[in-house]
Design an enzyme around this catalytic site. Structure first.
Site, PDB file in Angstrom:
ATOM      1  N   GLU A  89       0.829  -1.208   0.000  1.00 10.71           N
ATOM      2  CA  GLU A  89       0.000   0.000   0.000  1.00 10.71           C
ATOM      3  C   GLU A  89       0.862   1.256   0.000  1.00 10.71           C
ATOM      4  OE1 GLU A  89      -3.047  -0.176  -0.564  1.00 10.71           O
ATOM      5  OE2 GLU A  89      -3.483  -2.274  -0.077  1.00 10.71           O
ATOM      6  N   ARG A  99     -18.314  -0.568   5.038  1.00  8.54           N
ATOM      7  CA  ARG A  99     -19.369  -1.306   4.320  1.00  8.54           C
ATOM      8  C   ARG A  99     -20.027  -2.306   5.265  1.00  8.54           C
ATOM      9  NH1 ARG A  99     -19.515  -6.129   2.035  1.00  8.54           N
ATOM     10  NH2 ARG A  99     -17.304  -6.493   2.415  1.00  8.54           N
ATOM     11  N   CYS A 152      -8.370  -1.679   7.833  1.00  5.24           N
ATOM     12  CA  CYS A 152      -6.964  -1.705   7.405  1.00  5.24           C
ATOM     13  C   CYS A 152      -6.477  -0.303   7.057  1.00  5.24           C
ATOM     14  CB  CYS A 152      -6.764  -2.648   6.220  1.00  5.24           C
ATOM     15  SG  CYS A 152      -6.822  -4.380   6.724  1.00  5.24           S
ATOM     16  N   HIS A 175      -1.335  -5.651   2.028  1.00  2.13           N
ATOM     17  CA  HIS A 175      -2.480  -6.567   1.997  1.00  2.13           C
ATOM     18  C   HIS A 175      -2.041  -7.896   1.370  1.00  2.13           C
ATOM     19  CE1 HIS A 175      -5.727  -3.422   2.668  1.00  2.13           C
ATOM     20  NE2 HIS A 175      -6.169  -4.464   3.353  1.00  2.13           N
TER      21      HIS A 175
HETATM   22  N1  PCA Z   1      -8.729  -6.749   6.294  1.00  2.00           N
HETATM   23  C1  PCA Z   1      -9.708  -5.691   6.506  1.00  2.00           C
HETATM   24  C2  PCA Z   1      -9.687  -5.430   7.985  1.00  2.00           C
HETATM   25  C3  PCA Z   1      -8.902  -6.522   8.591  1.00  2.00           C
HETATM   26  C4  PCA Z   1      -8.295  -7.246   7.477  1.00  2.00           C
HETATM   27  O1  PCA Z   1      -7.502  -8.165   7.569  1.00  2.00           O
HETATM   28  C5  PCA Z   1      -9.434  -4.453   5.636  1.00  2.00           C
HETATM   29  O2  PCA Z   1      -8.862  -4.594   4.556  1.00  2.00           O
HETATM   30  O3  PCA Z   1      -9.812  -3.349   6.037  1.00  2.00           O
END
Ligand code: PCA
Length: 218
Positions: A89, A99, A152, A175
């Site tokens: 990111e 959401r 996140c 991610h």
């Molecule tokens: N993914 C979610 C929240 C926790 C996670 O592992 C997100 O992308 O916000």
């Protein structure tokens, strides 16, 4: 290098993953963090924390861990359904638009992560150098320009806000795709691959940035 110098050269890395959410039995990010920790051989000191999927709780836990351990690198990892590749990111946005409710039932819509703070922060990882490092492992990886508007992104933003003005500490967010066990049909990544990517990324976290195209048109 003297022993004292060598000890000083050892960095402390804080690596976080999340607890399960959205009715999933596991969270791919925590599975990957655990896999990294179980095979870790240093030389950096590795600390791991599982963060709650809570707008309020995740940033609190992160703030506490950073205050207690004064890490040199903070890498937060989350799970992203629908992705094929590890996503490094680049931008943390000062926006929450949930959401689905978080694990505490909170679902804010169109509120800032930190009121009055800047609209966005960039990751302070050398994102392109990290891309190159992960590519070297053969694991699919891409630059991501949005961490979403859920927990996140809020945790990433809270981290960058916390580290703002601390140039000695590098922080960022990654991610990882869901695990094959979570996904009957659709993109996934084996935990061992996600872990390999995280190790390469952590090793590159202190590197100088490199020039490499990672952009998209849309
Ligand atoms: N993914 C979610 C929240 C926790 C996670 O592992 C997100 O992308 O916000």
């Amino acid at each position: 290098m003297s022993d004292a110098d060598r000890r000083q050269a050892v960095r402390t890395v804080l690596l976080t993953g999340f607890e399960p959410f959205d009715e999933q039995p596991v969270n791919a990010s925590w599975a990957a963090v655990q896999a990294v920790a179980s095979a870790w051989e240093g030389p950096d000191r590795l600390l791991t924390r599982q963060l709650p999927v809570s707008f309020r709780g995740a940033r609190q836990a992160l703030r506490t861990a950073v205050a207690e351990h004064a890490p040199d690198v903070v890498l937060c990892v989350g799970e992203a359904g629908g992705r094929f590749a590890v996503g490094i990111e680049r931008v943390a946005l000062n926006l929450i638009d949930a959401r689905i409710p978080d694990n505490e039932g909170s679902a804010p819509v169109d509120v800032p992560v930190v009121a009055g703070a800047p609209t966005a922060f960039f990751s302070s990882l050398p994102v392109k150098a990290c891309i190159l490092a992960v590519r070297g492992t053969g694991v699919p990886v891409e630059v991501s320009h949005s961490a979403g508007t859920y927990v996140c992104n809020a945790t990433f933003y809270a981290l960058m806000h916390l580290l703002d003005g601390r140039p000695g500490v590098r922080g960022g967010f990654v991610h990882v795709p869901r695990t094959p066990e979570q996904v009957a049909d659709g993109p996934s990544m084996a935990t061992a691959d996600a872990a390999r990517a995280l190790v390469a990324l952590m090793r590159a976290a202190g590197a100088d940035e490199v020039r490499l195209s990672g952009g998209v048109e849309d």
